[in-house]
Design a protein around this motif. Sequence first.
Motif, PDB file in Angstrom:
ATOM      1  N   THR A  88      52.389 -18.136  12.623  1.00 25.27           N
ATOM      2  CA  THR A  88      53.840 -17.942  12.636  1.00 25.27           C
ATOM      3  C   THR A  88      54.449 -18.300  11.292  1.00 25.27           C
ATOM      4  O   THR A  88      55.255 -17.560  10.736  1.00 25.27           O
ATOM      5  CB  THR A  88      54.481 -18.805  13.743  1.00 25.27           C
ATOM      6  OG1 THR A  88      53.958 -18.401  15.008  1.00 25.27           O
ATOM      7  CG2 THR A  88      55.993 -18.622  13.747  1.00 25.27           C
ATOM      8  N   THR A 141      53.565 -15.616   8.659  1.00 23.78           N
ATOM      9  CA  THR A 141      54.360 -14.389   8.720  1.00 23.78           C
ATOM     10  C   THR A 141      55.763 -14.607   8.188  1.00 23.78           C
ATOM     11  O   THR A 141      56.301 -13.787   7.451  1.00 23.78           O
ATOM     12  CB  THR A 141      54.424 -13.870  10.172  1.00 23.78           C
ATOM     13  OG1 THR A 141      53.092 -13.684  10.651  1.00 23.78           O
ATOM     14  CG2 THR A 141      55.160 -12.551  10.244  1.00 23.78           C
ATOM     15  N   TYR A 166      63.826 -14.694  15.399  1.00 20.61           N
ATOM     16  CA  TYR A 166      62.549 -14.250  14.844  1.00 20.61           C
ATOM     17  C   TYR A 166      61.690 -13.665  15.958  1.00 20.61           C
ATOM     18  O   TYR A 166      61.581 -14.227  17.046  1.00 20.61           O
ATOM     19  CB  TYR A 166      61.825 -15.430  14.188  1.00 20.61           C
ATOM     20  CG  TYR A 166      60.393 -15.148  13.830  1.00 20.61           C
ATOM     21  CD1 TYR A 166      60.075 -14.299  12.773  1.00 20.61           C
ATOM     22  CD2 TYR A 166      59.349 -15.737  14.544  1.00 20.61           C
ATOM     23  CE1 TYR A 166      58.755 -14.042  12.437  1.00 20.61           C
ATOM     24  CE2 TYR A 166      58.031 -15.488  14.217  1.00 20.61           C
ATOM     25  CZ  TYR A 166      57.738 -14.639  13.162  1.00 20.61           C
ATOM     26  OH  TYR A 166      56.431 -14.388  12.841  1.00 20.61           O
ATOM     27  N   ASP A 226      57.847 -11.603  16.517  1.00 25.28           N
ATOM     28  CA  ASP A 226      56.586 -11.073  16.001  1.00 25.28           C
ATOM     29  C   ASP A 226      55.710 -10.761  17.202  1.00 25.28           C
ATOM     30  O   ASP A 226      55.113 -11.654  17.803  1.00 25.28           O
ATOM     31  CB  ASP A 226      55.902 -12.093  15.080  1.00 25.28           C
ATOM     32  CG  ASP A 226      54.658 -11.523  14.409  1.00 25.28           C
ATOM     33  OD1 ASP A 226      54.337 -10.342  14.647  1.00 25.28           O
ATOM     34  OD2 ASP A 226      54.018 -12.258  13.648  1.00 25.28           O
ATOM     35  N   ALA A 272      57.190  -7.600  12.513  1.00 23.86           N
ATOM     36  CA  ALA A 272      57.895  -8.880  12.581  1.00 23.86           C
ATOM     37  C   ALA A 272      59.314  -8.667  12.088  1.00 23.86           C
ATOM     38  O   ALA A 272      59.544  -7.950  11.116  1.00 23.86           O
ATOM     39  CB  ALA A 272      57.188  -9.927  11.728  1.00 23.86           C
TER      40      ALA A 272
END
Length: 255
Positions: free
Chosen positions: A6, A9, A58, A60, A226
């Motif tokens: 995480t 990214t 966020y 992803d 993402a």
Amino acid sequence: MRINNTTRTLLWLLALSATLTIQSCSKKFLGFRYDPKAELSLEEIEFDYFSSRTKFKYKDGNKKNKATANIRIKRDSLIWFTLTNGVIEGVRGQITQDSLVLIDRLNKQVIRYSFDDLTKEFKFKFNYDLFQAVLIGDMPFEVSQEDVLEKQNNNYIVAQTNGDMTIRNKISSKTRRLENLKASTSLNKNTLELKYADFKLLDDKPFAFKALMTLTYFPEGKKEEATIDIEHNRARIETKPLRFPFNIPARYERK
């Protein structure tokens, strides 16, 4: 230091966007060799101290996170921030000219990333200026004589190449600010798109109160996406120096 997926990214997204959006010139008119009549005037936010209260979302794949950030900046020197889930402060961080330091209050840890480590990890040149450029939104890549400029539907389209990257910028002829950027690299199929919206005046300069960053990438050949959705609830150019409290408890584990 091992960086989890995480964090990897998020840092990749910030690094790539920042690398593509570093430094513009305020009220500087830039001529283009192929058309001497073509001019592009760019604005930048002028400040010594800046603060904002910002919502981040966020995503992803199936992973989703959201947080509210309080951000304070001393220009070209220090970026300070806290991240909360609405009530509890989970992370406090600061970015200086040589490193990024995070205080993880939930796990009682202190995590330090040097820019050299991040540069080696992501094959991008990390520095303080990259992070500041992303947060303030003064863009784009400095325009050069080699770039291609065209006017399209009352906007300016600037096509650029930088190393192995190809960048397409859309600049509003009304605000003279970046509204859309799409970048790709010849090394892989990864692409980054930035979209800016909800422009309001911040000390007489247009400032985007909303932004959406989307990174499309292909780990092991599989397409992944993402996104970071940013919304500034408040943004201010501060007239007085700000405080940047950053005390690390002695009992916290250093990593």
